[in-house]
Motif scaffolding. Sequence first.
Motif: not given
Length: 289
Positions: A125-128, A241-247
């Motif tokens: 949810f936070q990533d979204a 990891h933040d870069v990978m998730v955003a991608d």
Amino acid sequence: MTANTNWKKFSAETTQALFVAVEEDDLVEANISLPQQIDLECSPESIRDNYALCLQFWEDGFSRCELLQLVNGFLQDPQLAAATRMRYKYIRARYKHLRFAQQLYGAPHRANRLFHITTVVLGHFQDAFRNGNQKNLTLYGNLLRLLLSKPVWSSVRYALRHTRLESAQGFITYRQEQMRQLQTLIASPALTGHQFHDVRKIVSRQVSFYDTLRSIDPDNREARQISRFLAAINGLMGDRHDVMVADKLAGGDIYDRPAILDIDIRQRLELLLARFPLSYSQPAIAAGR
């Protein structure tokens, strides 16, 4: 150990010290190293105290209604103020810290299933809302509404308060097994996103252990030193990891492609493994057997 329902309560100073430690658990300090050998000894009393503090950190940090209001707020407006986003982040950090505690100190070495699912969904949810993904925001927001309903909340809280803790020797064995998994994972020069995430989870569990130790005993210099060393690894891995998730959320495939592990991260992990006594065995008396 048998399940405990009478948990020790700590002072506001101790819970605040843990809050500060958790807030720092991804800060990178260049000149922090490790003791020549990491002492694995941990008494049954220390295991109980550590879990009790993590439980109190979660129970006293927010209310079910507050978290539900935050979820509903983001569903209505994903661009809520920075202070609101930070409050959500702090609540999620309390979930993560208690999940680590269940994995570390609980005899099954896994978190309660519903609690684990809630912690994962809080992260999605936070990533979204961070990445403006409306589809995932709606999906995970509605899941959180269900997971934070009164019946589910009561069931989860009961399970958390009735956790059966590991023995002292079992705790040592578990930590050694974790380090052997880490050793296997970084044996390859390149890691997939999934393997990278597995490495970070092992590091995060260990930093949470030392964060709790240093909060209960502020004079424990070794706990603070190891906490800061592991936090640096956690922080370096977190940025990647933040870069990978955003991608991944944008439709990319970085997460699925093996990539060379950053040399700074690798060197720190190799030093951790070199200082961690994988053959250590606690005496039977000290283990409470």
